[in-house]
Design a protein around this motif. Structure first.
Motif, PDB file in Angstrom:
ATOM      1  N   SER A 116       0.840  -1.138  -0.017  1.00 27.76           N
ATOM      2  CA  SER A 116      -0.117  -0.055  -0.138  1.00 27.76           C
ATOM      3  C   SER A 116       0.848   1.152   0.030  1.00 27.76           C
ATOM      4  O   SER A 116       2.171   1.248  -0.326  1.00 27.76           O
ATOM      5  CB  SER A 116      -1.314  -0.047   1.325  1.00 27.76           C
ATOM      6  OG  SER A 116      -1.846   1.022   1.141  1.00 27.76           O
ATOM      7  N   ALA A 117       0.348   2.357   0.303  1.00 30.77           N
ATOM      8  CA  ALA A 117       0.959   3.633   0.558  1.00 30.77           C
ATOM      9  C   ALA A 117       0.156   4.545   1.268  1.00 30.77           C
ATOM     10  O   ALA A 117      -1.001   4.351   1.032  1.00 30.77           O
ATOM     11  CB  ALA A 117       1.292   4.381  -1.146  1.00 30.77           C
ATOM     12  N   GLN A 118       0.676   5.582   1.864  1.00 36.93           N
ATOM     13  CA  GLN A 118       0.169   6.553   2.578  1.00 36.93           C
ATOM     14  C   GLN A 118      -0.093   7.988   1.399  1.00 36.93           C
ATOM     15  O   GLN A 118       0.922   8.126   0.663  1.00 36.93           O
ATOM     16  CB  GLN A 118       0.795   7.173   3.722  1.00 36.93           C
ATOM     17  CG  GLN A 118       0.907   6.205   4.916  1.00 36.93           C
ATOM     18  CD  GLN A 118      -0.249   6.046   5.471  1.00 36.93           C
ATOM     19  OE1 GLN A 118      -0.920   7.008   5.830  1.00 36.93           O
ATOM     20  NE2 GLN A 118      -0.681   4.520   5.646  1.00 36.93           N
ATOM     21  N   VAL A 119      -1.435   8.275   1.349  1.00 32.58           N
ATOM     22  CA  VAL A 119      -1.621   9.321   0.326  1.00 32.58           C
ATOM     23  C   VAL A 119      -2.373  10.614   0.951  1.00 32.58           C
ATOM     24  O   VAL A 119      -2.906  10.293   2.126  1.00 32.58           O
ATOM     25  CB  VAL A 119      -2.384   8.607  -0.800  1.00 32.58           C
ATOM     26  CG1 VAL A 119      -1.621   7.393  -1.537  1.00 32.58           C
ATOM     27  CG2 VAL A 119      -3.751   8.090  -0.504  1.00 32.58           C
ATOM     28  N   GLY A 149       0.979   7.029   8.949  1.00 27.96           N
ATOM     29  CA  GLY A 149       0.806   8.330   8.218  1.00 27.96           C
ATOM     30  C   GLY A 149       1.133   9.397   9.028  1.00 27.96           C
ATOM     31  O   GLY A 149       1.735  10.468   8.675  1.00 27.96           O
ATOM     32  N   ILE A 186      -4.459  12.399   5.457  1.00 30.50           N
ATOM     33  CA  ILE A 186      -3.535  11.227   5.218  1.00 30.50           C
ATOM     34  C   ILE A 186      -4.351   9.742   5.582  1.00 30.50           C
ATOM     35  O   ILE A 186      -4.733   9.729   6.508  1.00 30.50           O
ATOM     36  CB  ILE A 186      -2.255  11.275   5.707  1.00 30.50           C
ATOM     37  CG1 ILE A 186      -1.198  12.511   5.232  1.00 30.50           C
ATOM     38  CG2 ILE A 186      -1.167  10.136   5.360  1.00 30.50           C
ATOM     39  CD1 ILE A 186      -0.211  12.820   6.202  1.00 30.50           C
ATOM     40  N   ASP A 188      -4.681   5.416   3.674  1.00 30.01           N
ATOM     41  CA  ASP A 188      -4.054   4.427   2.976  1.00 30.01           C
ATOM     42  C   ASP A 188      -4.854   4.523   1.614  1.00 30.01           C
ATOM     43  O   ASP A 188      -5.639   4.809   1.297  1.00 30.01           O
ATOM     44  CB  ASP A 188      -4.220   3.022   3.543  1.00 30.01           C
ATOM     45  CG  ASP A 188      -3.538   3.042   4.741  1.00 30.01           C
ATOM     46  OD1 ASP A 188      -2.800   2.231   4.817  1.00 30.01           O
ATOM     47  OD2 ASP A 188      -4.091   3.544   5.969  1.00 30.01           O
ATOM     48  N   ALA A 189      -3.973   4.222   0.498  1.00 30.54           N
ATOM     49  CA  ALA A 189      -4.312   4.330  -0.799  1.00 30.54           C
ATOM     50  C   ALA A 189      -5.475   3.642  -1.071  1.00 30.54           C
ATOM     51  O   ALA A 189      -6.530   4.058  -1.927  1.00 30.54           O
ATOM     52  CB  ALA A 189      -3.245   3.915  -1.816  1.00 30.54           C
ATOM     53  N   GLN A 205      -7.853  11.947  -4.502  1.00 29.88           N
ATOM     54  CA  GLN A 205      -6.519  11.619  -3.983  1.00 29.88           C
ATOM     55  C   GLN A 205      -5.727  12.871  -4.552  1.00 29.88           C
ATOM     56  O   GLN A 205      -5.854  13.253  -5.954  1.00 29.88           O
ATOM     57  CB  GLN A 205      -5.945  10.452  -4.354  1.00 29.88           C
ATOM     58  CG  GLN A 205      -4.556  10.458  -3.923  1.00 29.88           C
ATOM     59  CD  GLN A 205      -3.739   8.933  -4.467  1.00 29.88           C
ATOM     60  OE1 GLN A 205      -4.498   7.968  -4.324  1.00 29.88           O
ATOM     61  NE2 GLN A 205      -2.526   9.001  -4.685  1.00 29.88           N
ATOM     62  N   LYS A 208       1.627  13.622  -4.753  1.00 29.97           N
ATOM     63  CA  LYS A 208       2.501  12.180  -4.816  1.00 29.97           C
ATOM     64  C   LYS A 208       1.966  11.619  -3.508  1.00 29.97           C
ATOM     65  O   LYS A 208       1.626  12.072  -2.504  1.00 29.97           O
ATOM     66  CB  LYS A 208       3.779  12.410  -5.230  1.00 29.97           C
ATOM     67  CG  LYS A 208       4.068  12.961  -6.452  1.00 29.97           C
ATOM     68  CD  LYS A 208       5.534  13.135  -6.947  1.00 29.97           C
ATOM     69  CE  LYS A 208       5.864  13.498  -8.142  1.00 29.97           C
ATOM     70  NZ  LYS A 208       7.008  13.641  -8.560  1.00 29.97           N
ATOM     71  N   GLU A 209       2.348  10.326  -3.592  1.00 32.05           N
ATOM     72  CA  GLU A 209       2.236   9.440  -2.254  1.00 32.05           C
ATOM     73  C   GLU A 209       3.352   9.900  -1.418  1.00 32.05           C
ATOM     74  O   GLU A 209       4.389  10.173  -1.819  1.00 32.05           O
ATOM     75  CB  GLU A 209       2.230   7.901  -2.562  1.00 32.05           C
ATOM     76  CG  GLU A 209       3.844   7.452  -3.126  1.00 32.05           C
ATOM     77  CD  GLU A 209       3.779   6.020  -3.446  1.00 32.05           C
ATOM     78  OE1 GLU A 209       4.735   5.365  -3.046  1.00 32.05           O
ATOM     79  OE2 GLU A 209       2.630   5.569  -3.874  1.00 32.05           O
ATOM     80  N   ALA A 212       5.589   4.470   0.550  1.00 29.93           N
ATOM     81  CA  ALA A 212       4.931   3.321   0.366  1.00 29.93           C
ATOM     82  C   ALA A 212       4.974   2.346   1.580  1.00 29.93           C
ATOM     83  O   ALA A 212       6.086   2.592   2.475  1.00 29.93           O
ATOM     84  CB  ALA A 212       5.636   2.523  -1.001  1.00 29.93           C
TER      85      ALA A 212
END
Length: 253
Positions: A116-119, A149, A186, A188-189, A205, A208-209, A212
């Motif tokens: 995943s990623a923090q977005v 996050g 913030i 999770d994607a 969204q 950029k993220e 990750a």
């Protein structure tokens, strides 16, 4: 998800005496799962009140392979990681929990089961023109307490002049995004994908993220339950059950 760092040394001592095992779980016939059911589609309460989602099905598969029943306990994330595991309140925690070196000092992780990623989550259309890594000095950014996050925001956003607003309840952060009280939240994607599917025209969204990350299931330090979970995850990926769960819960249709 760093109150965590302050209790690290004491948890190292406590967790060393509380290493639950596969044998313990099989003897009692139940695998007790701790989860914070506020992270759709990974774990959430359905219309019938039951806790369900991608993570819950993963946990159910682990319990099934162990030959035991799954018992679910709803635990707020601040208490879930790592206290509920190290104290013995639960046998396993799974709740979109990111694998980090700091956490791995006090708990054992399964192998990664989701990337995943923090977005940054903003109001649909991004009316505030929020962007990252553009200048964010003076902008208020929401973070959920005790999450990766929050940690990443402390490291990357606060030094650049962002104002961080901490929420115990992720839904409260979303409400502030909608009302324009904060520039972004913030998360999770996969949350953005799910929000756009469930609440079309409300969230987007932006930028950029932030970072990750990989999710893992959590167990007491040194527990052989982590190896059992790895065995189940490998089996699920080989026989197609994992992909079916991705299609059911994660893939946007």
């Amino acid at each position: 998800m760093n109150r965590f760092a302050l209790i690290l040394s004491s948890l190292l001592v406590v967790s060393a005496t509380l290493a639950a095992s596969v044998a313990d779980v099989k003897k009692k016939g139940v695998l007790v799962l701790g989860t914070d059911p506020t992270f759709q589609p990974f774990e959430f309460k359905g219309t019938d009140g039951s806790i369900q989602g991608f993570d819950i099905d993963i946990a159910g598969a682990i319990a099934k392979d162990l030959g035991v029943k799954l018992q679910i306990q709803a635990v707020g994330f601040g208490a879930l990681m790592p206290q509920s595991v190290t104290s013995g309140r639960v046998d396993m925690a799974i709740s979109g929990i990111t694998i980090t070196p700091e956490r791995a000092k006090v708990v054992s992780f399964s192998s990664p089961y989701y990337r995943s990623a923090q977005v940054f989550i903003v109001k649909a259309g991004n009316p505030g023109k929020f962007a990252w890594p553009a200048d964010i000095k003076g902008k208020t950014i929401g973070v959920q307490a005790n999450t990766t996050g929050q940690f990443a925001a402390n490291d990357s956003l606060k030094p650049k002049g962002a104002v961080l607003k901490v929420y115990d309840d992720f839904a409260a952060g979303l409400a502030d995004v909608q009302a324009g009280r904060i520039a972004a939240l913030i998360g999770d994607a996969p949350t953005v994908t799910d929000l756009k599917k469930r609440l079309p025209g409300q969230f987007d969204q932006a930028g950029k993220e932030l970072v990750a990350e990989d999710y893992g299931a959590v167990f007491k330090k040194g527990s052989d339950l982590a190896a059992a979970a790895d065995k189940t995850l490998a089996r699920m990926k080989k026989d197609g059950e994992y992909q079916k769960l991705l299609d059911k819960w994660i893939v946007q249709k």
